[in-house]
Design a protein around this motif. Sequence first.
Motif, short mmCIF file in Angstrom:
data_model
loop_
_atom_site.label_atom_id
_atom_site.label_comp_id
_atom_site.label_asym_id
_atom_site.label_seq_id
_atom_site.Cartn_x
_atom_site.Cartn_y
_atom_site.Cartn_z
N ARG A 40 0.84 -1.20 0.00
CA ARG A 40 0.00 0.00 0.00
C ARG A 40 0.87 1.25 0.00
O ARG A 40 0.65 2.17 -0.78
CB ARG A 40 -0.93 0.01 1.22
CG ARG A 40 -1.83 1.21 1.28
CD ARG A 40 -2.63 1.26 2.59
NE ARG A 40 -3.46 2.44 2.63
CZ ARG A 40 -3.03 3.67 2.90
NH1 ARG A 40 -1.77 3.89 3.20
NH2 ARG A 40 -3.86 4.69 2.89
N ILE B 5 -1.88 2.40 -12.00
CA ILE B 5 -2.91 1.38 -12.25
C ILE B 5 -2.60 0.65 -13.55
O ILE B 5 -2.64 -0.59 -13.59
CB ILE B 5 -4.31 2.02 -12.30
CG1 ILE B 5 -4.71 2.55 -10.92
CG2 ILE B 5 -5.35 1.02 -12.80
CD1 ILE B 5 -5.91 3.49 -10.94
N SER C 285 -10.96 -6.89 -3.98
CA SER C 285 -9.81 -6.08 -4.38
C SER C 285 -10.14 -5.19 -5.56
O SER C 285 -9.86 -3.99 -5.54
CB SER C 285 -8.63 -6.99 -4.72
OG SER C 285 -8.25 -7.74 -3.59
N ARG D 193 -12.66 -2.60 -4.49
CA ARG D 193 -12.03 -1.55 -3.66
C ARG D 193 -11.25 -0.59 -4.54
O ARG D 193 -11.29 0.63 -4.34
CB ARG D 193 -11.13 -2.20 -2.61
CG ARG D 193 -10.59 -1.19 -1.60
CD ARG D 193 -9.93 -1.88 -0.44
NE ARG D 193 -9.51 -0.90 0.55
CZ ARG D 193 -8.94 -1.21 1.70
NH1 ARG D 193 -8.75 -2.49 2.03
NH2 ARG D 193 -8.59 -0.27 2.55
N LEU D 194 -10.54 -1.11 -5.53
CA LEU D 194 -9.81 -0.25 -6.46
C LEU D 194 -10.80 0.67 -7.20
O LEU D 194 -10.57 1.88 -7.32
CB LEU D 194 -9.01 -1.09 -7.45
CG LEU D 194 -8.31 -0.33 -8.58
CD1 LEU D 194 -7.32 0.69 -8.02
CD2 LEU D 194 -7.61 -1.31 -9.52
N GLU E 256 -6.93 4.90 -1.15
CA GLU E 256 -7.78 3.76 -1.48
C GLU E 256 -7.41 3.13 -2.81
O GLU E 256 -7.54 1.92 -2.99
CB GLU E 256 -9.26 4.16 -1.46
CG GLU E 256 -9.86 4.07 -0.09
CD GLU E 256 -9.62 2.71 0.56
OE1 GLU E 256 -10.05 1.68 0.03
OE2 GLU E 256 -9.00 2.68 1.63
N ILE E 257 -6.92 3.93 -3.75
CA ILE E 257 -6.39 3.36 -4.99
C ILE E 257 -5.20 2.47 -4.65
O ILE E 257 -5.10 1.34 -5.12
CB ILE E 257 -6.02 4.47 -5.99
CG1 ILE E 257 -7.29 5.17 -6.49
CG2 ILE E 257 -5.20 3.90 -7.15
CD1 ILE E 257 -7.05 6.43 -7.28
N GLY F 187 -6.46 -0.72 -2.95
CA GLY F 187 -7.03 -1.65 -3.91
C GLY F 187 -5.95 -2.39 -4.68
O GLY F 187 -6.02 -3.61 -4.85
N LEU F 188 -4.94 -1.67 -5.14
CA LEU F 188 -3.84 -2.31 -5.86
C LEU F 188 -3.07 -3.25 -4.93
O LEU F 188 -2.71 -4.36 -5.33
CB LEU F 188 -2.90 -1.24 -6.44
CG LEU F 188 -3.46 -0.42 -7.60
CD1 LEU F 188 -2.54 0.74 -7.92
CD2 LEU F 188 -3.68 -1.30 -8.82
#
Length: 197
Positions: A89, A105, A123, A126-127, A138-139, A142-143
């Motif tokens: 993260r 991304i 996942s 969430r992304l 949050e990006i 998610g990743l």
Amino acid sequence: MRSDSVRSTLNALLDANARFDLGAKGTTNHCPMALVALAEMGASSARLSAFFDRWASTYALSAPPVVTRIDRREWKTHLGTRAAFGALRLCFLDWTADTGPASVIASVLSEVRFAPATQAFHSIIRLAYGIEAGHAGEIASGLASLIASHLPIDIRADSKRREAASIGEGFDQVGEAFRDVSFAQNTITSRVLAVAD
């Protein structure tokens, strides 16, 4: 989202969510996705805060401390390493700050085998919610979840089975295939794996 006040509250709560683990008591960390959904449905700042407080007291697990850093050139070596979530993260968060979210991304999704069932689909959801909220943390989360919980599933069609002529017939074939199967697993991920097997 209705107001700058709600957006500000949402961002603050998504920032605070970083102290929670990827998992939660009896589930996964749904808090950030629920917060974004509530904000998009017109919830007030007070409602967002109340939801967050309830999540924190009822379901949240504290994130373990990040004791090592992951360089952006080495994130792929942590594929499927759930314990690396926090470090991943931070890696993706720093990388996003340098190059912007679209670049990160695109890089991650182009370099790892697509596995949408990862963490029972949470996942990728969430992304998407991180992108919707425009929230770098949050990006990154998610990743990180996509990488740390990576769950590719190979499903090969059984050549002995005939192709269904209709949707109804297809459901009948699936029902027949699972006639005597029971699933003792509790989590969505374990059930997905059982179905794939």
